[in-house]
Design a protein around this motif. Structure first.
Motif, PDB file in Angstrom:
ATOM      1  N   MET A 188      40.343  13.954  65.331  1.00  0.00           N
ATOM      2  CA  MET A 188      40.821  13.794  66.946  1.00  0.00           C
ATOM      3  C   MET A 188      41.525  12.298  66.757  1.00  0.00           C
ATOM      4  O   MET A 188      40.967  11.363  66.582  1.00  0.00           O
ATOM      5  N   ASN A 189      42.655  12.285  67.275  1.00  0.00           N
ATOM      6  CA  ASN A 189      43.392  11.128  67.439  1.00  0.00           C
ATOM      7  C   ASN A 189      43.291  10.415  68.783  1.00  0.00           C
ATOM      8  O   ASN A 189      43.251   9.220  68.758  1.00  0.00           O
ATOM      9  N   THR A 190      43.165  11.136  69.808  1.00  0.00           N
ATOM     10  CA  THR A 190      42.882  10.627  70.979  1.00  0.00           C
ATOM     11  C   THR A 190      41.740  11.124  71.701  1.00  0.00           C
ATOM     12  O   THR A 190      41.312  12.282  71.379  1.00  0.00           O
ATOM     13  N   LEU A 191      41.377  10.518  72.719  1.00  0.00           N
ATOM     14  CA  LEU A 191      40.253  11.108  73.838  1.00  0.00           C
ATOM     15  C   LEU A 191      40.599  12.617  73.983  1.00  0.00           C
ATOM     16  O   LEU A 191      39.780  13.599  74.069  1.00  0.00           O
ATOM     17  N   GLU A 192      42.002  12.987  74.615  1.00  0.00           N
ATOM     18  CA  GLU A 192      42.397  14.203  74.946  1.00  0.00           C
ATOM     19  C   GLU A 192      41.981  15.277  73.822  1.00  0.00           C
ATOM     20  O   GLU A 192      42.033  16.404  74.148  1.00  0.00           O
ATOM     21  N   ASP A 193      42.165  14.804  72.675  1.00  0.00           N
ATOM     22  CA  ASP A 193      42.037  15.841  71.508  1.00  0.00           C
ATOM     23  C   ASP A 193      40.373  16.379  71.465  1.00  0.00           C
ATOM     24  O   ASP A 193      40.421  17.325  70.732  1.00  0.00           O
ATOM     25  N   MET A 194      39.523  15.623  72.222  1.00  0.00           N
ATOM     26  CA  MET A 194      38.198  16.351  72.196  1.00  0.00           C
ATOM     27  C   MET A 194      38.195  17.363  72.913  1.00  0.00           C
ATOM     28  O   MET A 194      37.310  18.321  72.660  1.00  0.00           O
ATOM     29  N   ILE A 195      39.272  17.806  73.884  1.00  0.00           N
ATOM     30  CA  ILE A 195      38.955  18.993  74.886  1.00  0.00           C
ATOM     31  C   ILE A 195      39.073  20.030  74.043  1.00  0.00           C
ATOM     32  O   ILE A 195      38.183  21.070  74.108  1.00  0.00           O
ATOM     33  N   PRO A 196      39.885  20.252  73.169  1.00  0.00           N
ATOM     34  CA  PRO A 196      40.007  21.647  72.390  1.00  0.00           C
ATOM     35  C   PRO A 196      38.806  21.843  71.437  1.00  0.00           C
ATOM     36  O   PRO A 196      38.211  22.930  71.337  1.00  0.00           O
ATOM     37  N   VAL A 197      38.285  20.728  70.851  1.00  0.00           N
ATOM     38  CA  VAL A 197      37.145  20.493  70.084  1.00  0.00           C
ATOM     39  C   VAL A 197      35.925  21.056  70.842  1.00  0.00           C
ATOM     40  O   VAL A 197      35.003  21.985  70.283  1.00  0.00           O
TER      41      VAL A 197
END
Length: 589
Positions: A188-197
């Motif tokens: 996860m590079n950014t906070l927003e990358d948490m969403i698909p995870v």
């Protein structure tokens, strides 16, 4: 914590009736004494998340030592805000013991209104004064009158640049590691990358231990203040916090100050993140109605799959049994984050203080109890909810000179539903934990009884046992680190805010009125944005919020907050310099 809730109507009636009683002498018998002489003390506590009579093992300890009961009166449970404070203040009696925020001039207001008792004569021979005289004097500088009206919290002998959080910072991206492992540890590079995870986590772990539908996120409103706490916490994932700065989010070191309503700021970014999470079905629909206790039970059941606070996810779910099975919460890593952590308060944390109410009877007994809260035994027992080990002989013991957990402690800590023997008060361990939620002394300080930190997760004997299937798998990805704090320090992803005695100063009634009007709009609209039906509605609510608060006079409040934020930044720098100078002088003696 138990879920008994006393209505605000009851507390209002109680406040009015208490106001009619006289002050009495310090040695008067309490009007609420039981037949056996046990005295019930009303504790007004704006840090507490439980309201009612303290029960269980902690109640047994303080009854045996002081013959007292604690009746917790908690604004957090009664709906938050200043309503309960104002009601009881108007009646002239906050409580026998008062644990309160002192910001916005509240300490000075309480002293001026005659709500607090001057402890000067009572405290002078107590250990708390002998050990922490400088911090106590510093904490009372803003009282407006000479005297000792309160004792600051979290007093520490550590550097203000040392994290007071022990092994876990205020926030980190904790998630169900067993599910994350099954997904192949996606980066996860950014906070927003948490969403698909998170979406994949829900698919990987679709039901809780009891068979309920899982959610990646679950929120609550209890602690909302000038903003929505849930969004502010995601801002803290990037090193920002609003402690003492109102509508300004300040970087831990004071290097960046942001208006929370700014469209380009970290707070609105966090709101947009939560909105997108809800669009993906990741947020528990009961978030708008539940309280902290309800959410805690969901974590215990494994129904919620991520947590920013270690004292939610891992504290409630990471039992030894779960960890041995490889199940539990561990921190992942977001590359652009830098988790906020509060530094130690070498001058004490004057933002939260404990006091004796001016109308309290048995004040000498209350002083003895407060003195005990600052003693090694008091810290061990009363601060268990914050990470201390609890009572020696029940949860821990000494073996070969080292503090080690007992078999019971292994099962019960940190907050598990384990039966306690009648000898120790009976009931469930988790229900018997102190409801005060007050940290008298920093838990990273050394306990003279053990020669190790009060925080049991920092004990050498406990760290040696971090070898469960869950620990080992996380450590295989942590690049040699054994704790979250060590991991983030090694990744240069930790923002330490030096601990200071700075408190938000008293403000004019006009500013206070505008602040209350603005924060109501900001909090309400923040929740509406998170649960907006689409992006167009999100943007519309955001603009409406910005326009509404501006029309109310938000810029006047923001000017005050920006000044406070700049003053806080200066105080942080000065506190570090003073601490280093004092310790350099001591080393040269």
């Amino acid at each position: 914590m138990k879920k008994k809730i006393v209505s605000i109507l009851l507390t209002t009636v109680m406040a009015a009736s208490l106001a009619l009683t006289g002050c009495g002498s310090k040695d008067d018998s309490s009007a609420s004494a039981d037949k056996d002489g046990t005295i019930t003390l009303d504790v007004y506590d704006d840090q507490a998340n439980y309201q009612g009579i303290q029960s269980g093992w902690f109640a047994k300890i303080i009854k045996d030592k002081f013959n007292i009961k604690l009746n917790i009166i908690a604004p957090n449970v009664s709906g938050g805000g200043n309503t309960l404070y104002q009601t009881r203040s108007s009646a002239g009696n906050l409580g026998d013991i008062i644990i309160s925020s002192t910001e916005n001039g509240r300490l000075k207001d309480m002293v001026k209104a005659g709500l607090l008792m001057d402890m000067s004569d009572m405290i002078k021979d107590k250990d708390v004064y002998k050990n922490y005289k400088d911090a106590i004097k510093e904490g009372n500088k803003n009282a407006g009158q000479d005297g000792i009206w309160g004792i600051p919290s979290e007093i520490s002998s550590q550097s203000p640049e040392v994290s007071s959080d022990g092994i876990e910072p205020l926030v980190a991206p904790y998630l169900r590691w067993d599910g994350y492992k099954a997904l192949g540890y996606p980066e996860m590079n950014t906070l927003e990358d948490m969403i698909p995870v998170m979406k994949q986590l829900q698919e990987q772990i679709p039901t809780s231990d009891s068979g309920k539908k899982t959610y990646a996120l679950s929120l609550f409103k209890d602690w909302d203040g000038t903003s929505m706490v849930a969004a502010k916490n995601f801002a803290s994932l990037y090193g920002y916090n609003d402690t003492g700065t109102g509508f300004v989010l300040s970087k831990a070191d004071g290097s960046d100050l942001q208006d929370i309503t700014s469209s380009d700021g970290i707070y609105v970014r966090a709101l947009k993140f939560l909105f997108e999470c809800n669009q993906e079905g990741l947020i528990d629909p009961e978030s708008t109605t539940q309280n902290f206790d309800t959410l805690s039970d969901k974590y215990r059941d494994g129904q919620i799959l991520t947590s920013l606070w270690s004292y939610q996810g891992s504290s409630y779910y990471n039992t030894t049994e779960h960890k041995n099975e490889g199940k539990g919460f561990m921190p992942a890593f977001i590359k652009d984050s830098s988790s906020y952590t509060a530094g130690c308060y070498s001058e004490g944390n004057a933002k939260v203080m404990i006091s004796i109410g001016s109308q309290a009877k048995n004040a000498d007994k209350i002083m003895e109890f407060i003195d005990w809260l600052y003693s090694p035994e008091g810290v061990e027992c009363a601060e268990q909810a914050n990470g201390a080990a609890g009572p020696e002989g029940l949860t821990w013991e000494k073996k070969d000179g080292k503090a080690v957990l007992t078999e019971f402690g292994e099962k019960a800590l940190p907050s598990n539903d384990v039966k306690v023997s009648k000898e120790w008060g009976g009931g469930s361990w988790k229900d018997g934990v102190s409801a005060l939620n007050f940290k008298a002394v920093s838990l990273v300080d050394t306990d003279p009884n053990t020669n190790e930190p009060y925080m049991e997760t920092m004990w050498s004997s406990v760290l040696e046992k971090n070898n469960t299937a869950l620990d080992q798998d996380w450590q295989s990805k942590s690049e040699g680190a054994k704790t979250t704090l060590e991991y983030l320090e090694n990744k240069d992803a930790l923002s330490v805010a030096p601990g200071t005695s700075f408190t938000q100063p008293e403000e004019s009634s006009d500013i206070a009125t505008l602040r209350n009007q603005c924060k109501t709009v900001i909090v309400d609209d923040s929740w509406k944005m998170v649960f907006a039906k689409d992006e167009a509605e999100f943007n519309s609510i955001l603009k409406d919020m910005q326009d509404t608060v501006k029309g109310l006079g938000y810029d006047k409040v923001l000017k005050v907050d920006m000044k406070n934020a700049k003053d806080l930044a200066k105080t942080k720098k000065q506190t570090v310099e003073d601490y280093n100078k004092n310790h350099a002088d001591e080393a040269n003696k």
